[in-house]
Design a protein around this motif. Structure first.
Motif, mmCIF file in Angstrom:
data_model
loop_
_atom_site.group_PDB
_atom_site.id
_atom_site.type_symbol
_atom_site.label_atom_id
_atom_site.label_comp_id
_atom_site.label_asym_id
_atom_site.label_seq_id
_atom_site.Cartn_x
_atom_site.Cartn_y
_atom_site.Cartn_z
ATOM 1 N N PRO A 1 44.915 79.144 36.273
ATOM 2 C CA PRO A 1 45.958 78.333 36.928
ATOM 3 C C PRO A 1 45.704 76.831 36.811
ATOM 4 C CG PRO A 1 45.245 80.125 38.362
ATOM 5 C CD PRO A 1 44.302 80.123 37.195
ATOM 6 N N MET A 2 44.450 76.431 36.747
ATOM 7 C CA MET A 2 44.146 75.000 36.566
ATOM 8 C C MET A 2 44.605 74.552 35.173
ATOM 9 S SD MET A 2 42.789 73.348 39.059
ATOM 10 C CE MET A 2 41.598 73.192 40.357
ATOM 11 N N LEU A 3 44.352 75.384 34.170
ATOM 12 C CA LEU A 3 44.749 75.028 32.800
ATOM 13 C C LEU A 3 46.264 74.954 32.658
ATOM 14 C CD1 LEU A 3 42.298 77.035 30.513
ATOM 15 C CD2 LEU A 3 42.444 74.557 30.749
ATOM 16 N N VAL A 4 46.955 75.814 33.377
ATOM 17 C CA VAL A 4 48.432 75.791 33.330
ATOM 18 C C VAL A 4 48.921 74.432 33.843
ATOM 19 C CG1 VAL A 4 50.534 76.811 34.310
ATOM 20 C CG2 VAL A 4 48.673 78.295 33.514
ATOM 21 N N ALA A 5 48.300 73.958 34.934
ATOM 22 C CA ALA A 5 48.675 72.646 35.481
ATOM 23 C C ALA A 5 48.328 71.538 34.483
ATOM 24 C CB ALA A 5 47.965 72.415 36.813
ATOM 25 N N ALA A 6 47.170 71.663 33.830
ATOM 26 C CA ALA A 6 46.757 70.634 32.861
ATOM 27 C C ALA A 6 47.722 70.602 31.675
ATOM 28 C CB ALA A 6 45.335 70.909 32.378
ATOM 29 N N ALA A 7 48.184 71.771 31.252
ATOM 30 C CA ALA A 7 49.073 71.847 30.093
ATOM 31 C C ALA A 7 50.373 71.089 30.364
ATOM 32 C CB ALA A 7 49.371 73.306 29.757
ATOM 33 N N ALA A 8 50.796 71.117 31.630
ATOM 34 C CA ALA A 8 52.051 70.437 31.979
ATOM 35 C C ALA A 8 51.896 68.923 31.896
ATOM 36 C CB ALA A 8 52.465 70.840 33.394
ATOM 37 N N LYS A 9 50.663 68.442 32.038
ATOM 38 C CA LYS A 9 50.445 66.994 32.098
ATOM 39 C C LYS A 9 50.014 66.370 30.785
ATOM 40 C CE LYS A 9 48.330 66.562 36.484
ATOM 41 N NZ LYS A 9 47.012 66.371 37.041
ATOM 42 N N GLY B 1 49.054 66.126 26.532
ATOM 43 C CA GLY B 1 49.874 66.223 25.325
ATOM 44 C C GLY B 1 50.945 65.163 25.260
ATOM 45 N N GLN B 2 50.723 64.030 25.930
ATOM 46 C CA GLN B 2 51.752 62.994 25.911
ATOM 47 C C GLN B 2 51.582 62.006 24.766
ATOM 48 O OE1 GLN B 2 51.873 61.317 29.852
ATOM 49 N NE2 GLN B 2 52.297 63.295 30.772
ATOM 50 N N ARG B 3 50.516 62.137 23.992
ATOM 51 C CA ARG B 3 50.366 61.235 22.848
ATOM 52 C C ARG B 3 50.753 61.993 21.573
ATOM 53 N NH1 ARG B 3 44.242 61.232 20.761
ATOM 54 N NH2 ARG B 3 44.004 63.460 20.900
ATOM 55 N N ASN B 4 50.736 61.270 20.450
ATOM 56 C CA ASN B 4 51.162 61.892 19.197
ATOM 57 C C ASN B 4 50.048 62.702 18.557
ATOM 58 O OD1 ASN B 4 53.689 60.866 19.345
ATOM 59 N ND2 ASN B 4 53.126 58.976 18.298
ATOM 60 N N ALA B 5 49.302 63.381 19.312
ATOM 61 C CA ALA B 5 48.231 64.212 18.744
ATOM 62 C C ALA B 5 48.109 65.441 19.637
ATOM 63 C CB ALA B 5 46.923 63.451 18.709
ATOM 64 N N PHE B 6 47.796 66.542 19.011
ATOM 65 C CA PHE B 6 47.723 67.817 19.722
ATOM 66 C C PHE B 6 46.440 67.873 20.572
ATOM 67 C CE2 PHE B 6 46.547 72.468 19.166
ATOM 68 C CZ PHE B 6 47.384 72.889 20.191
ATOM 69 N N THR B 7 46.551 68.302 21.817
ATOM 70 C CA THR B 7 45.378 68.451 22.681
ATOM 71 C C THR B 7 45.202 69.934 22.995
ATOM 72 O OG1 THR B 7 45.725 66.292 23.690
ATOM 73 C CG2 THR B 7 44.339 67.814 24.917
ATOM 74 N N PRO B 8 44.350 70.640 22.248
ATOM 75 C CA PRO B 8 44.179 72.070 22.551
ATOM 76 C C PRO B 8 43.483 72.264 23.894
ATOM 77 C CG PRO B 8 43.271 71.476 20.388
ATOM 78 C CD PRO B 8 43.533 70.203 21.118
ATOM 79 N N LEU B 9 43.978 73.248 24.622
ATOM 80 C CA LEU B 9 43.336 73.632 25.895
ATOM 81 C C LEU B 9 42.835 75.059 25.725
ATOM 82 C CD1 LEU B 9 46.042 72.422 28.457
ATOM 83 C CD2 LEU B 9 43.952 71.261 27.816
ATOM 84 N N PHE B 10 41.669 75.359 26.215
ATOM 85 C CA PHE B 10 41.196 76.742 26.115
ATOM 86 C C PHE B 10 40.373 77.133 27.327
ATOM 87 C CE2 PHE B 10 36.721 76.087 24.996
ATOM 88 C CZ PHE B 10 36.721 74.782 24.530
ATOM 89 N N GLU B 11 40.422 78.436 27.605
ATOM 90 C CA GLU B 11 39.654 78.967 28.726
ATOM 91 C C GLU B 11 38.219 79.162 28.269
ATOM 92 O OE1 GLU B 11 42.800 81.594 30.627
ATOM 93 O OE2 GLU B 11 40.936 82.503 31.361
#
Ligand SMILES: C[S@@+](CC[C@H](N)C(=O)[O-])C[C@H]1O[C@@H](n2cnc3c(N)ncnc32)[C@H](O)[C@@H]1O
Length: 249
Positions: free
Chosen positions: A99-107, A109-119
């Motif tokens: 659930p923390m990662l889900v919240a992070a995903a919403a915030k 990725g605002q720059r022009n580069a991909f930010t991978p998130l992983f558990e």
């Protein structure tokens, strides 16, 4: 589950139990986490994270760097790192609480580069040896079931000369400040945290885990013991938090 006497900093008998306890607790408060962070710290948490970003900015700006914000939670530090990173810098976010990662995903990725998130669990990361230039951990390291193992694991994934930056609650050296802060964190914080989040236990765990966490000098010694070089720390806000940095060797 209430922490009992045991072998981990969380008081459980095994590291698996500690991880389950911590993951479950953060999962319960993920929805109210940001609000409570800013409320209970009087917004000073933003200053702590921004200072951390300033100390590692030279790495973020260098194209080709690989950076991970471990224990990224809802992504506040991750976002601040992303904002200062060059577009050729890979910024990863990781946490073991979905659930923390889900919240992070919403915030993020605002720059022009991909930010991978992983558990991922900081004690056992799904990453190759010597793969990162910088690892940041804000208010997460204290929750590890085994500090020494955590430091070794982070050193494993860092390239030679890579930096570890740990932002964590600490013990104010001044007895008066320590007393006032102790009263606030043991009496006031669990009440407000409990009312807003619905989990008094989580906000009772917080001051308890800070009380059990090594002081700034001890954490620096632990880092040196785990093989980090040029270890230093800086206290912020009268020593309520400390930022430790060290190089992987
Ligand atoms: C207090 S929050 C901090 C979140 C964020 N870094 C911040 O500054 O607000 C601690 C986070 O650490 C994560 N965490 C604790 N132990 C962990 C571990 N062993 N591996 C990965 N994440 C962990 C929790 O799930 C939680 O999201």
């Amino acid at each position: 589950m209430t922490a009992q006497r045991g072998t981990t900093p969380q008081g459980t008998a095994t590291e698996e139990q500690a991880a389950r306890y911590v993951r479950g607790m953060f999962g319960q408060v993920a929805g109210q986490y940001d609000l409570l962070n800013h409320l209970l710290s009087f917004q000073v948490d933003r200053y702590w994270r921004n200072t951390t970003v300033r100390r590692v900015e030279h790495i973020l700006r260098r194209p080709g760097m690989k950076v991970m914000d471990l224990c990224c939670g809802t992504g506040d530090l991750l976002l601040a790192l992303e904002q200062k990173a060059s577009e050729q810098t890979l910024v990863l976010g990781s946490d073991f609480c979905h659930p923390m990662l889900v919240a992070a995903a919403a915030k993020s990725g605002q720059r022009n580069a991909f930010t991978p998130l992983f558990e991922g669990d900081g004690l056992q990361l799904p990453l190759a040896d010597k793969s990162l230039d910088l690892v940041t951990v804000a208010f997460g390291f204290r929750n590890f079931a085994n500090y020494r193992r955590g430091l070794k694991e982070l050193r494993r994934v860092l390239k030679p000369g890579g930096m570890l930056a740990i932002l964590e609650f600490s013990t104010p050296p001044n007895p008066l400040i320590r007393g006032v802060y102790g009263f606030y964190s043991r009496r006031i914080l669990p009440t407000i945290g409990g009312l807003v989040s619905g989990s008094k236990e989580a906000y009772t765990y917080l001051p308890e885990s800070v009380r059990k966490f090594p002081g700034a000098e001890s954490l620096a010694a632990e880092m040196e013991g785990a093989g980090y070089t040029r270890v230093k720390f800086e206290r912020m806000t009268f020593g309520v938090v400390a930022l430790h940095t060290g190089l992987s060797g």
